[in-house]
Design an enzyme around this catalytic site. Sequence first.
Site, PDB file in Angstrom:
ATOM      1  N   MET A  61       0.836  -1.206   0.000  1.00 47.92           N
ATOM      2  CA  MET A  61       0.000   0.000   0.000  1.00 47.92           C
ATOM      3  C   MET A  61       0.874   1.261   0.000  1.00 47.92           C
ATOM      4  SD  MET A  61      -3.420  -0.904   2.096  1.00 47.92           S
ATOM      5  CE  MET A  61      -2.769  -0.617   3.731  1.00 47.92           C
TER       6      MET A  61
ATOM      7  N   HIS B  17       9.208  -3.371   3.456  1.00 44.01           N
ATOM      8  CA  HIS B  17       8.747  -3.590   2.083  1.00 44.01           C
ATOM      9  C   HIS B  17       9.934  -3.922   1.162  1.00 44.01           C
ATOM     10  CE1 HIS B  17       5.574  -0.580   3.499  1.00 44.01           C
ATOM     11  NE2 HIS B  17       4.832  -1.604   3.115  1.00 44.01           N
TER      12      HIS B  17
ATOM     13  N   GLY C 159       5.050 -10.149   3.987  1.00 37.19           N
ATOM     14  CA  GLY C 159       5.771 -10.060   5.253  1.00 37.19           C
ATOM     15  C   GLY C 159       5.063 -10.810   6.371  1.00 37.19           C
TER      16      GLY C 159
ATOM     17  N   SER D 104       4.161   1.482   7.871  1.00 38.37           N
ATOM     18  CA  SER D 104       3.835   2.799   7.316  1.00 38.37           C
ATOM     19  C   SER D 104       3.101   3.623   8.363  1.00 38.37           C
ATOM     20  CB  SER D 104       2.960   2.648   6.070  1.00 38.37           C
ATOM     21  OG  SER D 104       3.574   1.762   5.156  1.00 38.37           O
TER      22      SER D 104
HETATM   23  P1  AMP Z   1       1.404  -2.876   3.485  1.00 37.06           P
HETATM   24  O1  AMP Z   1       1.993  -1.812   2.626  1.00 37.06           O
HETATM   25  O2  AMP Z   1       1.294  -2.501   4.927  1.00 37.06           O
HETATM   26  O3  AMP Z   1       0.134  -3.442   2.911  1.00 37.06           O
HETATM   27  O4  AMP Z   1       2.435  -4.072   3.463  1.00 37.06           O
HETATM   28  C1  AMP Z   1       2.836  -4.659   2.252  1.00 37.06           C
HETATM   29  C2  AMP Z   1       3.655  -5.880   2.547  1.00 37.06           C
HETATM   30  O5  AMP Z   1       4.798  -5.518   3.323  1.00 37.06           O
HETATM   31  C3  AMP Z   1       2.898  -6.938   3.357  1.00 37.06           C
HETATM   32  O6  AMP Z   1       3.239  -8.228   2.865  1.00 37.06           O
HETATM   33  C4  AMP Z   1       3.446  -6.719   4.753  1.00 37.06           C
HETATM   34  O7  AMP Z   1       3.389  -7.880   5.561  1.00 37.06           O
HETATM   35  C5  AMP Z   1       4.877  -6.355   4.450  1.00 37.06           C
HETATM   36  N1  AMP Z   1       5.484  -5.631   5.577  1.00 37.06           N
HETATM   37  C6  AMP Z   1       5.001  -4.524   6.186  1.00 37.06           C
HETATM   38  N2  AMP Z   1       5.802  -4.165   7.220  1.00 37.06           N
HETATM   39  C7  AMP Z   1       6.794  -5.097   7.263  1.00 37.06           C
HETATM   40  C8  AMP Z   1       7.925  -5.297   8.118  1.00 37.06           C
HETATM   41  N3  AMP Z   1       8.208  -4.479   9.135  1.00 37.06           N
HETATM   42  N4  AMP Z   1       8.735  -6.358   7.869  1.00 37.06           N
HETATM   43  C9  AMP Z   1       8.464  -7.202   6.849  1.00 37.06           C
HETATM   44  N5  AMP Z   1       7.423  -7.070   6.009  1.00 37.06           N
HETATM   45  C10 AMP Z   1       6.597  -6.027   6.216  1.00 37.06           C
END
Ligand code: AMP
Length: 278
Positions: free
Chosen positions: A30, A37, A145, A184
């Site tokens: 996102m 990420h 993640g 984020s």
């Molecule tokens: P998001 O942008 O929050 O939808 O996250 C996108 C991807 O990044 C998802 O697969 C999350 O699990 C992964 N992600 C977010 N934060 C972390 C983190 N601190 N460590 C590893 N992966 C992450």
Amino acid sequence: MRTLRTPAELRDTLTPHRRAGWRIGLVPTMGYLHEGHLSLVREARARADVVVASIFVNPIQFGPNEDLARYPRDEAGDSAKLRGAGCDVLYLPEAMYADDFSTHVEVGGPSAGLCGDRRPGHFRGVATVVAKLFHLVAPDVAVFGQKDYQQLAVLRRMVRDLDFDVEIVGCPIVREPDGLAMSSRNAYLSAEDRPRALALSQGLEAAARAMSAGERSPRRLEAIARAPLEAANLRVDYVEARDAMSLAPIEEPQGPIVIAVAAFVGATRLIDNRVMAP
Ligand code: AMP
């Protein structure tokens, strides 16, 4: 790195690569990208010939009182970071849903409890957008993640149940030097709230230490993980120990467990988790 905005552009770009036998890797996000990420992009880079990252703040996974309108965005910064991490294609869709969109992916099983209960419709929204991205990109491998542990379980179940031909890879949580899981949403934290947010990772760390020292009771491990949250005056959404593989509730650990935590630091809802083995 190319930035594409429509399904037709994606198809035109990826079809020749697929025909040439190249492996395609996908990292859905996102945006407002951080090292967590980027670790996924690097993992995809190591496993695929063409790496596609998507940035889409998916409205159907947000509840009516959640932070959709103020979710942080930084298209220019994200592009630069993705380029640096070796991404080939950034998919920034202009639109994802028709006005009269009416088809969703409903995932039972691991979506029960935890965030599934506290955020009604959340995993249905996640599964639906990820299914759409899988159809649009047709990746060989997709990287997620473990920060969103339940989401990863839900997506693995969806892929199995609906026969998506894609390998799902889960990557470890990337943390700030002091232990806070990168997110984020950490951008929302005020200077006073930032140190209080550490209670999440500290509680999980304390529970992991207790388990190493012989504590086996899921309820006592939950209490240990919860104590720093209460000491920091955070509003606890849940602290729950579950079976790490199935996410089933447990009375007696049979193998590795995961303790998952969600808590409000001021108005910001943060999640974290830790897998620990007896
Ligand atoms: P998001 O942008 O929050 O939808 O996250 C996108 C991807 O990044 C998802 O697969 C999350 O699990 C992964 N992600 C977010 N934060 C972390 C983190 N601190 N460590 C590893 N992966 C992450």
